[in-house]
Design a protein around this motif. Structure first.
Motif, PDB file in Angstrom:
ATOM      1  N   ASN A  95       0.811  -1.214   0.000  1.00 15.54           N
ATOM      2  CA  ASN A  95       0.000   0.000   0.000  1.00 15.54           C
ATOM      3  C   ASN A  95       0.854   1.278   0.000  1.00 15.54           C
ATOM      4  OD1 ASN A  95       0.948  -0.403   2.594  1.00 15.54           O
ATOM      5  ND2 ASN A  95      -0.920   0.321   3.579  1.00 15.54           N
ATOM      6  N   LYS A  96       2.188   1.143   0.087  1.00 12.84           N
ATOM      7  CA  LYS A  96       3.050   2.324   0.136  1.00 12.84           C
ATOM      8  C   LYS A  96       3.936   2.492  -1.085  1.00 12.84           C
ATOM      9  CE  LYS A  96       3.075   2.685   5.097  1.00 12.84           C
ATOM     10  NZ  LYS A  96       3.808   3.033   6.260  1.00 12.84           N
ATOM     11  N   LYS A  97       4.500   1.419  -1.564  1.00 11.75           N
ATOM     12  CA  LYS A  97       5.441   1.467  -2.683  1.00 11.75           C
ATOM     13  C   LYS A  97       5.234   0.244  -3.566  1.00 11.75           C
ATOM     14  CE  LYS A  97       8.182   4.873  -1.176  1.00 11.75           C
ATOM     15  NZ  LYS A  97       8.860   5.892  -1.888  1.00 11.75           N
ATOM     16  N   PRO A  98       5.589   0.352  -4.854  1.00  9.36           N
ATOM     17  CA  PRO A  98       5.527  -0.839  -5.713  1.00  9.36           C
ATOM     18  C   PRO A  98       6.628  -1.837  -5.340  1.00  9.36           C
ATOM     19  CG  PRO A  98       6.238   1.087  -6.972  1.00  9.36           C
ATOM     20  CD  PRO A  98       5.939   1.555  -5.588  1.00  9.36           C
ATOM     21  N   ALA A  99       6.358  -3.094  -5.576  1.00 14.43           N
ATOM     22  CA  ALA A  99       7.352  -4.145  -5.317  1.00 14.43           C
ATOM     23  C   ALA A  99       8.567  -3.939  -6.211  1.00 14.43           C
ATOM     24  CB  ALA A  99       6.729  -5.515  -5.586  1.00 14.43           C
ATOM     25  N   LEU A 100       9.709  -4.403  -5.735  1.00 13.47           N
ATOM     26  CA  LEU A 100      10.908  -4.362  -6.561  1.00 13.47           C
ATOM     27  C   LEU A 100      10.721  -5.290  -7.753  1.00 13.47           C
ATOM     28  CD1 LEU A 100      12.014  -3.102  -3.907  1.00 13.47           C
ATOM     29  CD2 LEU A 100      14.137  -4.280  -4.384  1.00 13.47           C
ATOM     30  N   THR A 101      11.324  -4.939  -8.863  1.00 12.24           N
ATOM     31  CA  THR A 101      11.278  -5.804 -10.035  1.00 12.24           C
ATOM     32  C   THR A 101      12.239  -6.968  -9.833  1.00 12.24           C
ATOM     33  OG1 THR A 101      13.070  -4.654 -11.174  1.00 12.24           O
ATOM     34  CG2 THR A 101      10.819  -3.805 -11.526  1.00 12.24           C
ATOM     35  N   ASN A 102      12.101  -7.984 -10.641  1.00 18.62           N
ATOM     36  CA  ASN A 102      13.033  -9.115 -10.585  1.00 18.62           C
ATOM     37  C   ASN A 102      14.462  -8.651 -10.846  1.00 18.62           C
ATOM     38  OD1 ASN A 102      11.011 -10.949 -10.008  1.00 18.62           O
ATOM     39  ND2 ASN A 102      10.711 -11.527 -12.145  1.00 18.62           N
ATOM     40  N   ASP A 103      14.623  -7.687 -11.758  1.00 20.25           N
ATOM     41  CA  ASP A 103      15.952  -7.157 -12.052  1.00 20.25           C
ATOM     42  C   ASP A 103      16.539  -6.438 -10.841  1.00 20.25           C
ATOM     43  OD1 ASP A 103      15.878  -8.154 -14.626  1.00 20.25           O
ATOM     44  OD2 ASP A 103      15.345  -6.239 -15.551  1.00 20.25           O
ATOM     45  N   GLN A 104      15.735  -5.682 -10.128  1.00 18.33           N
ATOM     46  CA  GLN A 104      16.226  -4.990  -8.937  1.00 18.33           C
ATOM     47  C   GLN A 104      16.630  -5.982  -7.852  1.00 18.33           C
ATOM     48  OE1 GLN A 104      12.690  -2.513  -8.516  1.00 18.33           O
ATOM     49  NE2 GLN A 104      13.955  -0.666  -8.802  1.00 18.33           N
ATOM     50  N   VAL A 105      15.835  -7.002  -7.659  1.00 19.70           N
ATOM     51  CA  VAL A 105      16.168  -8.035  -6.679  1.00 19.70           C
ATOM     52  C   VAL A 105      17.472  -8.723  -7.087  1.00 19.70           C
ATOM     53  CG1 VAL A 105      15.448 -10.216  -5.617  1.00 19.70           C
ATOM     54  CG2 VAL A 105      13.779  -8.374  -5.957  1.00 19.70           C
ATOM     55  N   ALA A 106      17.621  -9.011  -8.371  1.00 20.90           N
ATOM     56  CA  ALA A 106      18.844  -9.662  -8.865  1.00 20.90           C
ATOM     57  C   ALA A 106      20.073  -8.780  -8.614  1.00 20.90           C
ATOM     58  CB  ALA A 106      18.708  -9.974 -10.353  1.00 20.90           C
ATOM     59  N   VAL A 107      19.921  -7.473  -8.756  1.00 12.49           N
ATOM     60  CA  VAL A 107      21.035  -6.554  -8.483  1.00 12.49           C
ATOM     61  C   VAL A 107      21.424  -6.621  -7.008  1.00 12.49           C
ATOM     62  CG1 VAL A 107      21.679  -4.094  -8.347  1.00 12.49           C
ATOM     63  CG2 VAL A 107      20.608  -4.996 -10.416  1.00 12.49           C
ATOM     64  N   LEU A 108      20.455  -6.642  -6.112  1.00 12.62           N
ATOM     65  CA  LEU A 108      20.747  -6.758  -4.681  1.00 12.62           C
ATOM     66  C   LEU A 108      21.486  -8.064  -4.384  1.00 12.62           C
ATOM     67  CD1 LEU A 108      17.361  -5.537  -3.137  1.00 12.62           C
ATOM     68  CD2 LEU A 108      19.509  -4.257  -3.238  1.00 12.62           C
ATOM     69  N   VAL A 109      21.009  -9.149  -4.951  1.00 11.12           N
ATOM     70  CA  VAL A 109      21.621 -10.458  -4.734  1.00 11.12           C
ATOM     71  C   VAL A 109      23.050 -10.471  -5.282  1.00 11.12           C
ATOM     72  CG1 VAL A 109      21.510 -12.908  -5.380  1.00 11.12           C
ATOM     73  CG2 VAL A 109      19.439 -11.709  -4.642  1.00 11.12           C
ATOM     74  N   GLN A 110      23.219  -9.947  -6.488  1.00 13.31           N
ATOM     75  CA  GLN A 110      24.547  -9.938  -7.106  1.00 13.31           C
ATOM     76  C   GLN A 110      25.515  -9.073  -6.288  1.00 13.31           C
ATOM     77  OE1 GLN A 110      24.472  -9.000 -11.255  1.00 13.31           O
ATOM     78  NE2 GLN A 110      26.653  -9.308 -11.524  1.00 13.31           N
ATOM     79  N   TRP A 111      25.042  -7.952  -5.787  1.00 19.33           N
ATOM     80  CA  TRP A 111      25.879  -7.087  -4.952  1.00 19.33           C
ATOM     81  C   TRP A 111      26.343  -7.852  -3.708  1.00 19.33           C
ATOM     82  CZ3 TRP A 111      24.533  -4.102  -0.285  1.00 19.33           C
ATOM     83  CH2 TRP A 111      25.500  -3.144   0.047  1.00 19.33           C
ATOM     84  N   GLN A 112      25.421  -8.571  -3.082  1.00 17.50           N
ATOM     85  CA  GLN A 112      25.784  -9.352  -1.905  1.00 17.50           C
ATOM     86  C   GLN A 112      26.809 -10.428  -2.281  1.00 17.50           C
ATOM     87  OE1 GLN A 112      22.864 -12.063  -0.209  1.00 17.50           O
ATOM     88  NE2 GLN A 112      23.489 -11.438   1.847  1.00 17.50           N
ATOM     89  N   GLN A 113      26.614 -11.086  -3.408  1.00 13.81           N
ATOM     90  CA  GLN A 113      27.542 -12.136  -3.849  1.00 13.81           C
ATOM     91  C   GLN A 113      28.916 -11.579  -4.176  1.00 13.81           C
ATOM     92  OE1 GLN A 113      25.298 -13.814  -7.079  1.00 13.81           O
ATOM     93  NE2 GLN A 113      24.206 -15.253  -5.755  1.00 13.81           N
ATOM     94  N   GLN A 114      28.974 -10.307  -4.541  1.00  9.40           N
ATOM     95  CA  GLN A 114      30.252  -9.662  -4.858  1.00  9.40           C
ATOM     96  C   GLN A 114      30.882  -9.006  -3.619  1.00  9.40           C
ATOM     97  OE1 GLN A 114      29.436  -6.934  -8.096  1.00  9.40           O
ATOM     98  NE2 GLN A 114      29.103  -8.577  -9.539  1.00  9.40           N
ATOM     99  N   ASN A 115      30.414  -9.398  -2.445  1.00 12.76           N
ATOM    100  CA  ASN A 115      30.935  -8.897  -1.172  1.00 12.76           C
ATOM    101  C   ASN A 115      30.677  -7.404  -0.966  1.00 12.76           C
ATOM    102  OD1 ASN A 115      31.858 -11.420  -0.214  1.00 12.76           O
ATOM    103  ND2 ASN A 115      33.597 -11.242  -1.607  1.00 12.76           N
ATOM    104  N   MET A 116      29.600  -6.922  -1.539  1.00 12.21           N
ATOM    105  CA  MET A 116      29.053  -5.578  -1.282  1.00 12.21           C
ATOM    106  C   MET A 116      30.055  -4.443  -1.433  1.00 12.21           C
ATOM    107  SD  MET A 116      26.806  -7.014   1.852  1.00 12.21           S
ATOM    108  CE  MET A 116      28.108  -8.148   2.242  1.00 12.21           C
ATOM    109  N   PRO A 117      30.609  -4.267  -2.634  1.00 10.74           N
ATOM    110  CA  PRO A 117      31.535  -3.148  -2.839  1.00 10.74           C
ATOM    111  C   PRO A 117      30.825  -1.804  -2.716  1.00 10.74           C
ATOM    112  CG  PRO A 117      31.079  -4.228  -4.922  1.00 10.74           C
ATOM    113  CD  PRO A 117      30.420  -5.042  -3.849  1.00 10.74           C
ATOM    114  N   GLN A 118      31.573  -0.832  -2.245  1.00 11.82           N
ATOM    115  CA  GLN A 118      30.995   0.484  -2.055  1.00 11.82           C
ATOM    116  C   GLN A 118      30.957   1.210  -3.387  1.00 11.82           C
ATOM    117  OE1 GLN A 118      32.608   2.595   1.220  1.00 11.82           O
ATOM    118  NE2 GLN A 118      30.965   4.056   1.245  1.00 11.82           N
TER     119      GLN A 118
END
Length: 118
Positions: A95-118
């Protein structure tokens, strides 16, 4: 004679086919290896999808204002955005924001897998 002509034709074609198929593999490996950074890729997702609830002073939840805070909570963030939308723990609230897209979720996952570079 025909045998030699046939081999002369088949050999270059087989080399071409091997190179074409490995070129496609190389391209997808390159795409998968794209370096994700907090500033360029993650921060815009968090800012768009998590404000104002996770951005003080309005926020009453864990703050996601900076790299360190997002890095600390990335496992929970990924878990919550992957939940079914009807789950009460799903983020962001429907009711507040649209859900993240699959691509956005994949970016978060990939960032975590890459040890979260700044």
């Amino acid at each position: 004679m025909k045998k030699i002509q046939l081999i002369a034709l088949i050999l270059p074609l087989s080399i071409l086919m091997v190179n074409c198929s490995s070129a496609g593999k190389g391209k997808s490996a390159y795409v998968e290896a794209k370096k994700i950074s907090y500033e360029t890729d993650i921060k815009p997702i968090i800012t768009t999808s998590c404000t104002p609830c996770h951005m003080p002073p309005q926020g009453r939840k864990e703050p996601f204002q900076n790299y360190e805070q997002v890095k600390e909570h990335i496992t929970a963030i990924i878990a919550r955005v992957k939940l079914p939308q009807e789950d009460r723990k799903f983020m962001p609230p429907v009711n507040k924001k649209p859900a993240l897209t699959n691509d956005q979720v994949a970016v978060l996952v990939q960032w975590q897998q890459q040890n979260m570079p700044q």
